[in-house]
Write an enzyme that holds these catalytic residues in place. Structure first.
Site, PDB file in Angstrom:
ATOM      1  N   GLU A 115     -35.722  25.785  76.940  1.00 15.55           N
ATOM      2  CA  GLU A 115     -36.383  26.286  75.736  1.00 15.55           C
ATOM      3  C   GLU A 115     -35.763  26.138  74.401  1.00 15.55           C
ATOM      4  OE1 GLU A 115     -39.828  29.280  77.527  1.00 15.55           O
ATOM      5  OE2 GLU A 115     -38.209  30.055  76.219  1.00 15.55           O
ATOM      6  N   HIS A 130     -28.188  17.230 100.772  1.00  9.97           N
ATOM      7  CA  HIS A 130     -28.972  16.674 101.769  1.00  9.97           C
ATOM      8  C   HIS A 130     -30.393  16.283 101.067  1.00  9.97           C
ATOM      9  CE1 HIS A 130     -25.946  17.192 104.907  1.00  9.97           C
ATOM     10  NE2 HIS A 130     -25.615  17.952 104.111  1.00  9.97           N
ATOM     11  N   LYS A 182     -50.807  27.274  76.692  1.00 10.32           N
ATOM     12  CA  LYS A 182     -51.672  28.372  76.455  1.00 10.32           C
ATOM     13  C   LYS A 182     -52.987  28.218  75.749  1.00 10.32           C
ATOM     14  CE  LYS A 182     -47.511  31.715  76.073  1.00 10.32           C
ATOM     15  NZ  LYS A 182     -46.743  32.473  75.293  1.00 10.32           N
TER      16      LYS A 182
HETATM   17  O1  PA5 Z   1     -37.826  32.901  75.989  1.00  6.80           O
HETATM   18  C1  PA5 Z   1     -38.741  33.126  75.625  1.00  6.80           C
HETATM   19  O2  PA5 Z   1     -39.063  33.474  74.256  1.00  6.80           O
HETATM   20  C2  PA5 Z   1     -39.982  33.023  76.596  1.00  6.80           C
HETATM   21  O3  PA5 Z   1     -39.622  32.653  77.925  1.00  6.80           O
HETATM   22  C3  PA5 Z   1     -40.692  34.580  76.756  1.00  6.80           C
HETATM   23  O4  PA5 Z   1     -39.619  35.263  77.385  1.00  6.80           O
HETATM   24  C4  PA5 Z   1     -41.855  34.550  77.794  1.00  6.80           C
HETATM   25  O5  PA5 Z   1     -42.773  33.716  77.377  1.00  6.80           O
HETATM   26  C5  PA5 Z   1     -42.268  35.699  77.921  1.00  6.80           C
HETATM   27  O6  PA5 Z   1     -42.873  36.156  76.745  1.00  6.80           O
HETATM   28  P1  PA5 Z   1     -43.218  37.878  76.440  1.00  6.80           P
HETATM   29  O7  PA5 Z   1     -41.988  38.463  76.827  1.00  6.80           O
HETATM   30  O8  PA5 Z   1     -43.516  37.927  75.092  1.00  6.80           O
HETATM   31  O9  PA5 Z   1     -44.226  38.053  77.648  1.00  6.80           O
END
Ligand code: PA5
Length: 447
Positions: free
Chosen positions: A289, A310, A424
């Site tokens: 990310e 494996h 989303k």
């Molecule tokens: O690293 C990030 O920002 C994302 O992976 C969020 O943690 C994830 O989308 C969950 O978001 P939230 O904590 O707002 O529910």
């Protein structure tokens, strides 16, 4: 003194020491951008000082709530996804025994997870499993509006309220969310849940050393002070050492970018210790990310060896040559177990009788590393002498700093995730969420 080390001898057949040293000055600039808060995404650098700035009062509160939860529960459901899920699970799975059967009482509650996907059968079976258990819940969402945990939490909240009544349910629900925004914050305030705040300047995937990770880890019975001590040791070391020789996060960040420049665009994080499986998942999220944007980034993949030798071993040895591996080695096993002598030796194993399993695993690791290097896959080694809360604290902070530096080397903002919104929007459109109707029609025609 930190205990983690980064070794790159098995990278040198592919990259010269000079090619690595060329980035010595550049990485110092990126370090300055982080410590002076002058780089991209500098509003989200709160994680840098967490190990030093987390006060004993917060840890006292976390430990006290964890004790309450442990006393009142056979099970605890941790509800969250992404950065609000993976860090806690990574630490808990790494420190739990492989067959840890927690069923309440002195061994503490069983920790289970929800909201990390949308599988109907999983949620149905979880509710059934909880029918006969006394349970509490920790619900975690920084935005407070993420669909997966919101759906799981609605189901679980109703289940718990029907089981123990609204007032008792409110005592058993702990919310970790933003200080002021989001549906979860509203719910927590309205229903009187015990709440913790996720600092504004700490993004989801960098939040494991806030209550997001610390409360579930404490509930699982592990020492959050030791975790923070390890992280602090690493934070101070990385701050005080700005050379590639002295700063393992800078060295790791530079080496992976040098390898990327040579066309190795996939990094495989490998461990010979299955307890590290979720740590690898957390690492994948952290780096994926943070770096994967604007058409750039190193694709983070993960394997647990020797199991995956494996399955993935063939590809790593002989497939497309766009890979490098980082092997996360844990020095000492917690237990000692040797291969017994067998008088008949029908299975032909007497040649290793008396040897510890960890010795055989080390030989598998050394042999695999050399085979992969010979096959064209550079290997970086990360070595942690033991699997303890303090060592994991070091590792977590090391990865976070390396990820931030590496993201800056790539020229991206390592603290945002604009790409996560695309799925989303489409999901909301297909679900006909108010405001998305037109997009929904167009998408349905395409499916
Ligand atoms: O690293 C990030 O920002 C994302 O992976 C969020 O943690 C994830 O989308 C969950 O978001 P939230 O904590 O707002 O529910």
């Amino acid at each position: 003194m930190i205990s983690l080390s980064v070794k790159h001898a098995q990278v040198l057949p592919f990259v010269s020491e000079d090619e690595i040293r060329m980035f010595e000055q550049e990485i110092k600039l990126h370090r300055d951008h982080i410590y002076n808060k002058s780089g991209k995404g500098s509003d989200f650098l709160g994680w840098v000082d967490l190990p030093e700035n987390t006060g004993s009062d917060l840890l006292d509160r976390i430990e006290s709530d964890a004790r309450t939860i442990r006393e009142q529960s056979d099970a605890v459901v941790v509800v969250g996804i992404g950065g609000s899920y993976l860090g806690a699970r990574a630490v808990i799975e790494a420190l739990s025994g492989n067959f840890h059967d927690r069923s309440g009482g002195s061994s503490g509650p069983q920790v289970v997870y929800a909201g990390q996907h949308l599988d109907e059968d999983y949620l149905h079976e979880l509710l059934q499993w909880l029918d006969n258990r006394s349970y509490s819940m920790i619900v975690i969402s920084k935005s407070g509006t993420t669909t997966e945990p919101a759906i799981a939490f609605r189901l679980l909240r109703r289940h718990l309220e029907q089981k123990v009544g609204k007032d008792e349910a409110a005592r058993r629900i702990f919310a970790i969310t933003d200080a002021s925004k989001g549906a979860l914050k509203k719910l927590a305030d309205a229903r009187g849940y015990t709440s913790y705040t996720i600092p504004d300047d700490v993004g989801g995937r960098y939040s494991v050393l806030t209550p997001v990770g610390l409360l579930p880890v404490a509930v699982a019975g592990f020492d959050v002070r030791k975790l923070m001590e390890g992280a602090k040791r690493m934070a101070l070391h990385l701050r005080d050492n700005d050379t590639l020789d002295g700063n393992p996060a800078a060295r790791y960040a530079v080496i992976r970018n040098v390898l990327l420049h040579k066309g190795m665009s996939t990094e495989i994080m490998a461990s010979y210790n299955p307890a590290m499986q979720y740590m690898i998942e957390w690492w994948k999220q952290l780096f994926g990310e943070s770096e994967g944007k604007e058409g750039r980034g190193i694709f983070p993949a993960g394997v647990v060896f020797t199991t995956d030798l494996h399955s993935m071993g063939q590809y790593i040895q002989e497939g497309q040559r766009h890979l490098f591996e980082t092997v996360l080695t844990i020095g000492e096993s917690k237990h000692s177990l040797s291969i017994p002598e067998d008088p008949d030796d029908d299975d032909g194993l007497n040649y290793i009788a008396g040897k510890r399993i960890s010795y055989v695993n080390r030989m598998a690791s050394g042999g695999t590393m050399l085979a992969h290097v010979d096959g064209g896959v550079p290997n970086i080694e990360l070595v942690l002498p033991e699997l303890s809360a303090a060592a994991l604290g070091e590792l977590i902070y090391f990865y976070e700093m390396a990820c931030a530096l590496s993201g800056y080397m790539l020229g991206v903002n390592p603290f945002d995730q604009p790409g996560v919104e695309a799925y989303k929007r489409n999901m909301f459109a297909l679900l006909e969420k108010p405001g998305f109707e037109e997009e929904g029609k167009a998408l349905k025609n395409r499916l």
